[in-house]
Design a protein around this motif. Structure first.
Motif, short mmCIF file in Angstrom:
data_model
loop_
_atom_site.label_atom_id
_atom_site.label_comp_id
_atom_site.label_asym_id
_atom_site.label_seq_id
_atom_site.Cartn_x
_atom_site.Cartn_y
_atom_site.Cartn_z
N MET A 1 0.82 -1.21 0.00
CA MET A 1 0.00 0.00 0.00
C MET A 1 0.85 1.26 0.00
N ILE A 2 1.79 1.38 0.98
CA ILE A 2 2.59 2.60 0.96
C ILE A 2 3.56 2.56 -0.23
N GLY A 3 3.78 3.77 -0.80
CA GLY A 3 4.69 3.90 -1.92
C GLY A 3 5.97 4.57 -1.47
N LYS A 4 6.35 5.64 -2.18
CA LYS A 4 7.60 6.32 -1.88
C LYS A 4 7.58 6.98 -0.51
N TYR A 82 4.72 8.93 4.01
CA TYR A 82 4.66 7.94 2.93
C TYR A 82 3.58 8.35 1.93
#
Lengths: 134, 134
Positions: A1-4, A82
């Motif tokens: 779910m979390i990206g950069k 995030y």
């Protein structure tokens, strides 16, 4: 779910000194200070090749940073942010898992003009986590 | 001088629970735990698209994390790591500016097999900063 990792925010007691440290001593690219009255902070953005460091300082009488700097007068790491694709879907998934969203649970427009939410540090390993819609 | 943010290290009191939180609740890619006896820590790497989060837990009786977790029993953000091209040149530039390098001032081999140094939080806005040669 979390990206950069969008940014790491460092709370600092002296914004000009902090910007000079990152610019002159650490040799990074730093922005001019930007007041964000809606968030009670003034921010200097430090641009790194893969993410940002945000140097944040209280603005106004009810800044959310005031308590942090009272406890950490030399400054410290305040939060990490995030990116998520869909902030409402992320919020609902986290709430369903039992995690607490700060404030009224509705996204606000953050420093980059995008919706953000903050998550309770007690549910995230003692770390204040911001989510920003990418 | 500083380049990419290599990682953010979160000290955690329960490594399995922290890894499960990042894997299951936040939906990130997490590694198996890796013991690093030379550094007194066990690490789980969380891979994000642009950088890493390291979940670190004390290993052995003289871990540098023991004091931090005694003060922050729920965990917290322990340090941030910036990449530099030449760690000795970076160290000498920082020392010339008056900044203090922790330990004996000589780089050690870090978690990624590359030379690292730690800088004194009092000289860097209350933040423990690691430098890693890229």
């Amino acid at each position: 779910m979390i990206g950069k990792l969008n940014h790491v925010a460092l709370a600092v007691p002296d914004l000009a000194a902090a910007a000079a440290l990152y610019r002159d001593t650490l040799g990074a690219s730093v922005s001019e200070p930007l007041d964000q009255p809606a968030h009670g902070v003034t921010v200097v953005f430090v641009t790194l090749p893969n993410t940002k460091i945000e140097l944040v300082h209280p603005l106004g009488d009810s800044s959310p940073l005031a308590g942090f700097l009272a406890k950490n007068p030399a400054g410290g790491i305040h939060h990490i942010c995030y990116e998520v694709e869909d902030i409402l879907a992320a919020r609902d998934r986290l709430k369903a898992s039992g995690a607490r969203v700060l404030g009224d649970g509705e996204p606000k427009i953050g420093a980059h003009g995008k919706p953000v939410l903050f998550l309770h540090p007690k549910d995230f390993l003692g770390t204040l986590v911001e989510l920003e819609q990418a």
